[in-house]
Design a protein around this motif. Structure first.
Motif, PDB file in Angstrom:
ATOM      1  N   VAL A   1       5.589  -1.420  10.327  1.00  0.00           N
ATOM      2  CA  VAL A   1       5.372  -0.002  10.264  1.00  0.00           C
ATOM      3  C   VAL A   1       6.245   0.312   8.601  1.00  0.00           C
ATOM      4  O   VAL A   1       6.935  -0.412   8.108  1.00  0.00           O
ATOM      5  N   THR A   2       5.694   1.524   7.996  1.00  0.00           N
ATOM      6  CA  THR A   2       6.137   2.006   6.815  1.00  0.00           C
ATOM      7  C   THR A   2       6.918   3.341   6.935  1.00  0.00           C
ATOM      8  O   THR A   2       6.601   3.956   7.909  1.00  0.00           O
ATOM      9  N   THR A   3       7.675   3.520   6.204  1.00  0.00           N
ATOM     10  CA  THR A   3       8.602   4.768   6.108  1.00  0.00           C
ATOM     11  C   THR A   3       8.558   5.154   4.595  1.00  0.00           C
ATOM     12  O   THR A   3       8.781   4.336   3.660  1.00  0.00           O
ATOM     13  N   ALA A   4       8.475   6.633   4.374  1.00  0.00           N
ATOM     14  CA  ALA A   4       8.536   6.889   3.106  1.00  0.00           C
ATOM     15  C   ALA A   4      10.149   7.109   2.483  1.00  0.00           C
ATOM     16  O   ALA A   4      10.921   7.273   3.289  1.00  0.00           O
TER      17      ALA A   4
ATOM     18  N   VAL B   1      12.085  -4.233   4.260  1.00  0.00           N
ATOM     19  CA  VAL B   1      12.100  -4.462   2.962  1.00  0.00           C
ATOM     20  C   VAL B   1      12.212  -3.206   1.911  1.00  0.00           C
ATOM     21  O   VAL B   1      11.136  -2.241   2.278  1.00  0.00           O
ATOM     22  N   ASP B   2      12.915  -3.149   1.015  1.00  0.00           N
ATOM     23  CA  ASP B   2      12.806  -1.990   0.268  1.00  0.00           C
ATOM     24  C   ASP B   2      11.876  -2.203  -0.885  1.00  0.00           C
ATOM     25  O   ASP B   2      11.866  -3.112  -1.527  1.00  0.00           O
ATOM     26  N   ILE B   3      10.980  -1.210  -0.876  1.00  0.00           N
ATOM     27  CA  ILE B   3       9.943  -1.194  -1.824  1.00  0.00           C
ATOM     28  C   ILE B   3      10.092  -0.317  -3.175  1.00  0.00           C
ATOM     29  O   ILE B   3       8.991   0.012  -3.860  1.00  0.00           O
ATOM     30  N   TRP B   4      11.267   0.265  -3.089  1.00  0.00           N
ATOM     31  CA  TRP B   4      11.550   1.232  -4.111  1.00  0.00           C
ATOM     32  C   TRP B   4      11.516   0.419  -5.465  1.00  0.00           C
ATOM     33  O   TRP B   4      11.874  -0.820  -5.291  1.00  0.00           O
ATOM     34  N   GLU B   5      11.355   0.966  -6.586  1.00  0.00           N
ATOM     35  CA  GLU B   5      11.234   0.090  -7.911  1.00  0.00           C
ATOM     36  C   GLU B   5      12.525  -0.317  -8.263  1.00  0.00           C
ATOM     37  O   GLU B   5      12.763  -1.795  -8.806  1.00  0.00           O
TER      38      GLU B   5
ATOM     39  N   GLY C   1       0.780  -1.301  -0.129  1.00  0.00           N
ATOM     40  CA  GLY C   1       0.094  -0.144  -0.032  1.00  0.00           C
ATOM     41  C   GLY C   1       0.819   1.211  -0.083  1.00  0.00           C
ATOM     42  O   GLY C   1       0.126   2.521  -0.093  1.00  0.00           O
ATOM     43  N   ILE C   2       2.131   1.294  -0.037  1.00  0.00           N
ATOM     44  CA  ILE C   2       2.893   2.225   0.154  1.00  0.00           C
ATOM     45  C   ILE C   2       2.770   2.958  -1.278  1.00  0.00           C
ATOM     46  O   ILE C   2       2.918   2.510  -2.325  1.00  0.00           O
ATOM     47  N   GLN C   3       2.411   4.308  -1.421  1.00  0.00           N
ATOM     48  CA  GLN C   3       2.265   4.832  -2.619  1.00  0.00           C
ATOM     49  C   GLN C   3       3.752   5.646  -3.005  1.00  0.00           C
ATOM     50  O   GLN C   3       4.204   6.272  -2.181  1.00  0.00           O
ATOM     51  N   GLY C   4       4.140   5.195  -4.161  1.00  0.00           N
ATOM     52  CA  GLY C   4       5.783   5.557  -4.437  1.00  0.00           C
ATOM     53  C   GLY C   4       6.561   4.824  -3.809  1.00  0.00           C
ATOM     54  O   GLY C   4       6.425   3.626  -3.690  1.00  0.00           O
ATOM     55  N   SER C   5       7.905   5.469  -3.259  1.00  0.00           N
ATOM     56  CA  SER C   5       8.896   4.706  -2.820  1.00  0.00           C
ATOM     57  C   SER C   5       8.852   4.770  -1.224  1.00  0.00           C
ATOM     58  O   SER C   5       8.371   5.565  -0.679  1.00  0.00           O
TER      59      SER C   5
END
Length: 199
Positions: free
Chosen positions: A137-140, A154-158, A116-120
């Motif tokens: 927890v998530t961080t932007a 976990v890195d969710i950057w593209e 659900g993180i929008q963007g990176s």
């Protein structure tokens, strides 16, 4: 003292087929190296800036690149070849069972929240010393996790998945659990408990 790119604790192809050698090579040698370079440059610029206002203006670069370096340094240790990544009986498993009802439930909740993180950004399993519980927890962007002790990140950057999983973050999030280093996660968990209140 200049920051340096840490060595990976395994070969670039060690996480295949779940994370490709190409991704690992680019992610480590190019992306993480860029954060290290940016962090070193930001520190020099802050130290040599002629005014307080100019130093303040550089803080975003310090936060972004410093966070990128911290997060990725944790991330590499957070991963292990699939045959070395099982969650074993012990304090971390007990806490996961208590706080999430088991590993499968943790994975399902973690993946839904992180997707659900929008963007990176980053998805984290963190230890909250105040509640003495594991929490998702998530961080932007490259913001480091400051509210909790990071147990799994976990890195969710593209750049972490796009070459292999295209735009399907959900498939990447399912796959990455096959190469999570639960031994490292348990060490972090035990250290976090020691640093804060005991369970």
């Amino acid at each position: 003292m200049a920051y340096k790119l840490p060595d990976l604790p395994y070969p670039y192809n060690a996480l295949e087929p779940f994370i490709s050698e190409e991704i690992m090579t680019l992610h480590h040698k190019k992306h993480h190296q860029t954060y290290v370079n940016g962090l070193n440059a930001a520190e020099v610029s802050i130290a040599t800036a002629p005014s307080f206002k100019e130093r303040i203006a550089l803080l975003n670069a310090l936060k972004f690149n410093g966070g990128g370096h911290i997060n990725h340094s944790l991330f590499w240790k957070n991963l292990a070849p699939a045959n070395q990544s099982a969650l074993k009986p012990g304090p971390l498993k007990d806490a996961i069972d208590r706080d999430f009802g088991g590993l499968q439930n943790l994975q399902k909740e973690f993946n839904a929240t992180t997707a659900g993180i929008q963007g990176s950004g980053w998805g984290w399993l963190g230890y909250n010393a105040k509640t003495q519980r594991l929490e998702i927890v998530t961080t932007a962007n490259q913001d480091p996790l400051l509210s909790h002790a990071p147990i799994i990140g976990v890195d969710i950057w593209e750049h972490a998945f796009y070459l292999q999983y295209k735009n399907v973050k959900a498939d990447y999030l399912v796959a990455i659990w096959n190469v999570i280093n639960f031994d490292e996660a348990e060490k972090r968990f035990i250290d976090a408990i020691k640093a804060g209140a005991k369970i």
